[in-house]
Design a protein around this motif. Structure first.
Motif, PDB file in Angstrom:
ATOM      1  N   SER A  57      23.875 -52.299 -22.337  1.00  0.00           N
ATOM      2  CA  SER A  57      24.568 -53.625 -21.825  1.00  0.00           C
ATOM      3  C   SER A  57      24.762 -53.631 -20.362  1.00  0.00           C
ATOM      4  O   SER A  57      24.131 -54.347 -20.239  1.00  0.00           O
ATOM      5  CB  SER A  57      25.794 -53.543 -22.615  1.00  0.00           C
ATOM      6  OG  SER A  57      26.710 -54.169 -21.780  1.00  0.00           O
ATOM      7  N   ILE A 117      28.856 -37.152 -30.690  1.00  0.00           N
ATOM      8  CA  ILE A 117      28.908 -38.454 -31.121  1.00  0.00           C
ATOM      9  C   ILE A 117      29.180 -39.525 -30.707  1.00  0.00           C
ATOM     10  O   ILE A 117      28.314 -40.807 -30.212  1.00  0.00           O
ATOM     11  CB  ILE A 117      28.700 -38.241 -32.689  1.00  0.00           C
ATOM     12  CG1 ILE A 117      28.702 -36.996 -33.390  1.00  0.00           C
ATOM     13  CG2 ILE A 117      28.490 -40.068 -33.428  1.00  0.00           C
ATOM     14  CD1 ILE A 117      29.204 -37.705 -34.965  1.00  0.00           C
ATOM     15  N   VAL A 118      30.370 -39.208 -30.219  1.00  0.00           N
ATOM     16  CA  VAL A 118      30.650 -40.783 -29.571  1.00  0.00           C
ATOM     17  C   VAL A 118      30.713 -40.820 -28.339  1.00  0.00           C
ATOM     18  O   VAL A 118      30.518 -42.154 -28.051  1.00  0.00           O
ATOM     19  CB  VAL A 118      32.525 -40.692 -30.207  1.00  0.00           C
ATOM     20  CG1 VAL A 118      33.179 -41.735 -28.945  1.00  0.00           C
ATOM     21  CG2 VAL A 118      32.958 -40.496 -31.746  1.00  0.00           C
ATOM     22  N   PRO A 140      27.963 -39.802 -26.288  1.00  0.00           N
ATOM     23  CA  PRO A 140      26.636 -40.188 -25.857  1.00  0.00           C
ATOM     24  C   PRO A 140      26.057 -41.517 -26.821  1.00  0.00           C
ATOM     25  O   PRO A 140      26.131 -42.296 -25.831  1.00  0.00           O
ATOM     26  CB  PRO A 140      26.029 -39.116 -27.061  1.00  0.00           C
ATOM     27  CG  PRO A 140      27.272 -38.104 -26.985  1.00  0.00           C
ATOM     28  CD  PRO A 140      28.283 -38.530 -27.204  1.00  0.00           C
ATOM     29  N   ALA A 141      26.674 -42.197 -28.295  1.00  0.00           N
ATOM     30  CA  ALA A 141      27.148 -43.255 -28.342  1.00  0.00           C
ATOM     31  C   ALA A 141      27.696 -44.251 -27.017  1.00  0.00           C
ATOM     32  O   ALA A 141      27.189 -45.913 -27.046  1.00  0.00           O
ATOM     33  CB  ALA A 141      27.535 -43.249 -29.461  1.00  0.00           C
ATOM     34  N   ALA A 142      28.924 -44.171 -26.560  1.00  0.00           N
ATOM     35  CA  ALA A 142      29.310 -44.953 -25.602  1.00  0.00           C
ATOM     36  C   ALA A 142      28.724 -44.982 -24.214  1.00  0.00           C
ATOM     37  O   ALA A 142      28.138 -46.219 -24.312  1.00  0.00           O
ATOM     38  CB  ALA A 142      30.603 -44.323 -25.568  1.00  0.00           C
ATOM     39  N   THR A 143      27.968 -44.115 -24.180  1.00  0.00           N
ATOM     40  CA  THR A 143      27.519 -44.026 -23.270  1.00  0.00           C
ATOM     41  C   THR A 143      25.922 -44.951 -23.199  1.00  0.00           C
ATOM     42  O   THR A 143      25.581 -46.097 -22.134  1.00  0.00           O
ATOM     43  CB  THR A 143      26.788 -42.662 -22.684  1.00  0.00           C
ATOM     44  OG1 THR A 143      27.676 -42.188 -22.648  1.00  0.00           O
ATOM     45  CG2 THR A 143      26.257 -42.657 -21.056  1.00  0.00           C
ATOM     46  N   PHE A 144      25.302 -44.253 -24.562  1.00  0.00           N
ATOM     47  CA  PHE A 144      24.234 -45.654 -24.082  1.00  0.00           C
ATOM     48  C   PHE A 144      24.441 -46.812 -24.544  1.00  0.00           C
ATOM     49  O   PHE A 144      23.411 -47.618 -24.346  1.00  0.00           O
ATOM     50  CB  PHE A 144      23.086 -44.456 -25.704  1.00  0.00           C
ATOM     51  CG  PHE A 144      22.428 -45.575 -25.990  1.00  0.00           C
ATOM     52  CD1 PHE A 144      21.506 -45.328 -25.104  1.00  0.00           C
ATOM     53  CD2 PHE A 144      22.061 -46.824 -27.509  1.00  0.00           C
ATOM     54  CE1 PHE A 144      19.472 -46.601 -26.193  1.00  0.00           C
ATOM     55  CE2 PHE A 144      21.163 -47.721 -27.588  1.00  0.00           C
ATOM     56  CZ  PHE A 144      19.930 -46.746 -26.854  1.00  0.00           C
ATOM     57  N   LEU A 145      25.137 -46.971 -25.329  1.00  0.00           N
ATOM     58  CA  LEU A 145      25.724 -48.331 -24.971  1.00  0.00           C
ATOM     59  C   LEU A 145      25.900 -49.394 -24.046  1.00  0.00           C
ATOM     60  O   LEU A 145      25.686 -50.292 -23.761  1.00  0.00           O
ATOM     61  CB  LEU A 145      26.868 -48.615 -26.245  1.00  0.00           C
ATOM     62  CG  LEU A 145      26.455 -48.710 -28.118  1.00  0.00           C
ATOM     63  CD1 LEU A 145      27.682 -49.139 -28.917  1.00  0.00           C
ATOM     64  CD2 LEU A 145      25.349 -49.064 -28.697  1.00  0.00           C
TER      65      LEU A 145
END
Length: 62
Positions: free
Chosen positions: A48, A36-37, A39-44
């Protein structure tokens, strides 16, 4: 003063079960980070960076 080992005996929990449960809890934290964390950080970060590039190129066109 009651120690953790005394609490485990009072609760009728064997140390093996308590150790296994603790290990599984920590393993689930790592699994959540991987699933979860990260992949979500990579996407954000990706979104950005693209937004920053879009804004930079838009200001150059003006």
């Amino acid at each position: 003063m009651i120690q953790i080992s005394d609490l485990l005996l009072i609760a009728n929990v064997s140390p093996e079960v308590a150790g296994s449960s603790g290990f599984n809890m920590i393993a689930s934290f790592f699994a959540a980070a991987l699933l979860i964390v990260i992949p979500a950080a990579t996407f954000l970060i990706f979104v950005s960076q693209n937004d920053s590039l879009d804004r930079t190129s838009a200001t150059r066109r003006r």
